[in-house]
Design a protein around this motif. Structure first.
Motif, PDB file in Angstrom:
ATOM      1  N   PRO A 370       0.974  -0.836   0.580  1.00 51.78           N
ATOM      2  CA  PRO A 370       0.239   0.259   0.148  1.00 51.78           C
ATOM      3  C   PRO A 370       0.805   1.993   0.107  1.00 51.78           C
ATOM      4  O   PRO A 370       0.521   2.067  -0.284  1.00 51.78           O
ATOM      5  CB  PRO A 370      -0.795   0.165   1.253  1.00 51.78           C
ATOM      6  CG  PRO A 370      -0.554  -1.656   1.424  1.00 51.78           C
ATOM      7  CD  PRO A 370       0.324  -2.042   1.486  1.00 51.78           C
ATOM      8  N   SER A 371       1.170   1.885   0.471  1.00 45.99           N
ATOM      9  CA  SER A 371       2.523   2.540   0.612  1.00 45.99           C
ATOM     10  C   SER A 371       3.751   2.101   1.486  1.00 45.99           C
ATOM     11  O   SER A 371       4.021   1.319   2.590  1.00 45.99           O
ATOM     12  CB  SER A 371       1.940   3.528   1.608  1.00 45.99           C
ATOM     13  OG  SER A 371       2.921   4.915   2.439  1.00 45.99           O
ATOM     14  N   ILE A 372       5.364   3.520   1.512  1.00 45.97           N
ATOM     15  CA  ILE A 372       6.176   2.573   2.616  1.00 45.97           C
ATOM     16  C   ILE A 372       5.738   3.064   3.687  1.00 45.97           C
ATOM     17  O   ILE A 372       6.836   2.300   4.956  1.00 45.97           O
ATOM     18  CB  ILE A 372       7.059   4.379   2.064  1.00 45.97           C
ATOM     19  CG1 ILE A 372       8.274   4.020   2.938  1.00 45.97           C
ATOM     20  CG2 ILE A 372       6.628   5.365   1.891  1.00 45.97           C
ATOM     21  CD1 ILE A 372       9.160   2.903   2.181  1.00 45.97           C
ATOM     22  N   ASP A 373       4.700   3.563   4.412  1.00 44.06           N
ATOM     23  CA  ASP A 373       4.064   4.271   5.873  1.00 44.06           C
ATOM     24  C   ASP A 373       3.300   3.263   5.925  1.00 44.06           C
ATOM     25  O   ASP A 373       3.603   3.304   7.365  1.00 44.06           O
ATOM     26  CB  ASP A 373       2.956   5.129   5.495  1.00 44.06           C
ATOM     27  CG  ASP A 373       4.298   6.876   5.001  1.00 44.06           C
ATOM     28  OD1 ASP A 373       5.461   6.331   5.872  1.00 44.06           O
ATOM     29  OD2 ASP A 373       3.929   7.589   3.967  1.00 44.06           O
ATOM     30  N   ALA A 374       2.823   1.788   4.920  1.00 44.43           N
ATOM     31  CA  ALA A 374       1.559   1.055   5.666  1.00 44.43           C
ATOM     32  C   ALA A 374       1.694  -0.284   5.105  1.00 44.43           C
ATOM     33  O   ALA A 374       1.433  -0.154   3.985  1.00 44.43           O
ATOM     34  CB  ALA A 374       0.518   1.583   6.336  1.00 44.43           C
TER      35      ALA A 374
END
Length: 542
Positions: A370-374
């Motif tokens: 989904p993302s580098i953050d999650a």
């Protein structure tokens, strides 16, 4: 590997020179001679030389080493935030988004560990030349080998930092501060050192030279310098790439492609005919915590049951989904080098997720992040190029191929492509591709026209925060860049290749937005180095 003596030599040599070689990442003693505490003999020579080679492992594979700098900054691997952590103050996000600082681990450790290797080379050369280490036979050849090894370390600094000090002496005055050299000067130094000394190196390709720099390994490293000469010095050297690779190809030394690429990366890979220069590793001797732990950094903790690992893995690193989608569906390198789909225990029982939003659901690895953050445990294919043996420790025992014959062939092919001989290049690339399509041999064939075309990588931001369409059609020789990615993923090549093809700062992937900032093509000089040496100037843009 289990039985190569060089792994033991590296360990024993570390014990001999433990002050700066194996227990410290930074050598603060520039004038202390280790032989004050240890009086070596001719019989100790191999162990002492081994200490200079051992820095390769610290540099390349230890935590925040060169491998991370080369791969996590590129478009093939990423460490996203996971249910069990992997945020670590945003370090992996900064690497992914090219916003690293002069205090970053990959910056500091690459600098310190590489210069530690150079210091070891300088020390041993000094001790040999001064008679502190007796060398009864082949003294010139031993010194030549150390000079080429030192040049190999400087090649890394040239690529990563550009403008660095060239230091070739060990007996330096108290308070000595080396002056900074330009990137071109470093390039010229590396090329000259290899060209001047490689003829003195052994031409053998056997147990006596395994894990060491023989003439052909030196030539392969020289070809790498020529391949990137335009980046390093401003002047391309494609004909020299071809000539240097041809010297290896026509050497009669016995290098060849393995019929199965996986044979290069199995645990007992020391007999592979494809390996030109290896870093010997053995969990019984190279047993510090992060000696070679890519499997631990990548596999979900639940995968301990798959491989009966001695410790539960940490579950962070995975493939960037856009890279995986660039593979042909019949390319077995995707299927065999990336761990994907439903995961099972060693006894065949389906595994379930233990943490996060998918807790108690099937551990089925999917090609989505989904993302580098999650991200969740199921997100992302995991690294599997290097065989993970049953009962593996935190440290793998596979030898690491720093250079393999496939790279020699592909360096020649790229130089041919860039000098107007696309069809000749295509013949070589087809040869390398053939083992990737055993059931679809027609798909292995690539044409010169295809290699001259753009990349199939679907570049653009692709995460939960947004989506852009950039594509790769505008990348000159982009299809050849694809070939390099498919063949050499997980081998610490990608950053250098992306820079050479003009992609590193101009394209986006996952949560990385194109910086359009070429100053990020080199790393900053560490703040600590600047603070201790007034002769150093920071690289532009930092």
């Amino acid at each position: 590997m289990k039985r190569n003596n060089l792994a033991k030599i590296l360990f024993v040599g570390c014990a001999f020179l433990s002050v700066s070689s194996c227990t410290k990442l930074k050598d603060d003693s520039y004038t202390t001679i280790i032989s004050n505490k240890f009086q070596p003999t001719q019989d100790d020579l191999a162990s002492l030389l081994g200490t200079a080679y051992s820095n390769w492992r610290f540099l390349l594979l230890d935590w925040d080493g060169l491998w991370r700098a080369q791969e996590l900054s590129g478009d093939q691997e990423v460490i996203p935030a996971r249910p069990n952590g992997w945020v670590d103050g945003g370090v992996y996000k900064r690497i992914h988004q090219h916003t690293w600082t002069a205090d970053e681990g990959i910056v500091v450790q690459t600098w310190n560990r590489t210069f530690a290797g150079i210091t070891n080379c300088n020390r041993i050369i000094y001790q040999i030349e001064s008679g502190m280490i007796p060398v009864a036979e082949n003294k010139e050849a031993v010194i030549a080998e150390l000079k080429v090894l030192r040049a190999a370390y400087y090649a890394i600094l040239c690529d990563a930092f550009g403008n660095v000090p060239i230091v070739t002496q060990f007996d330096l005055p108290e308070g000595f501060l080396p002056k900074q050299n330009s990137r071109k000067e470093v390039y010229d130094f590396v090329v000259n050192e290899i060209e001047s000394n490689s003829s003195l190196l052994s031409e053998k390709n056997d147990k006596s030279t395994y894990g060491k720099l023989n003439k052909w390994a030196a030539n392969a490293l020289l070809a790498r310098m020529y391949l990137n000469a335009e980046v390093y010095s401003g002047t391309a050297q494609w004909q020299k790439v071809i000539a240097t690779c041809d010297a290896i190809i026509n050497s009669g030394a016995g290098y060849m492609l393995e019929n199965n690429q996986k044979n290069v990366f199995v645990t007992e890979n020391q007999n592979s005919k494809e390996i030109v220069f290896a870093l010997p590793l053995d969990e019984n001797y190279t047993n510090n915590w992060n000696a070679f732990d890519l499997h631990m950094q990548s596999l979900p903790s639940e995968s301990q049951a798959t491989y009966n690992l001695l410790s539960a893995p940490w579950g962070g690193m995975c493939a960037t989904p856009q890279f995986i989608r660039s593979f042909d569906q019949d390319d077995i390198r995707n299927q065999r080098n990336w761990i994907q789909g439903q995961q099972y225990s060693s006894s065949g029982q389906p595994l379930v997720v233990g943490l996060g939003a998918y807790k108690d659901k099937p551990l089925h690895l999917i090609n989505e992040v989904p993302s580098i953050d999650a991200s969740e445990t199921i997100h992302g294919f995991r690294l599997g190029k290097f065989e993970i043996k049953q009962g593996a420790a935190v440290q793998l025992s596979n030898d690491y191929p720093i250079v393999r014959y496939a790279e020699v062939l592909m360096m020649k092919a790229e130089a041919l492509l860039r000098t107007g001989k696309a069809d000749e290049a295509a013949q070589i690339v087809t040869t390398v591709r053939q083992r990737a399509f055993p059931d679809q041999p027609a798909k292995a064939i690539v044409t010169g026209s295809q290699l001259q075309g753009g990349s199939t990588y679907d570049y653009g931001q692709r995460d939960s925060d947004g989506s852009t369409k950039e594509g790769g059609a505008d990348i000159k020789y982009g299809r050849f860049l694809d070939e390099l990615g498919w063949e050499f993923d997980q081998e610490a090549h990608r950053r250098t290749d992306l820079i050479r093809f003009g992609v590193f700062s101009t394209k986006s992937w996952l949560s990385h937005k194109a910086t359009k900032n070429a100053t990020r093509n080199v790393f900053p000089i560490p703040r600590a180095a600047l603070n201790t040496n007034s002769n150093l100037a920071q690289n532009p843009g930092y």
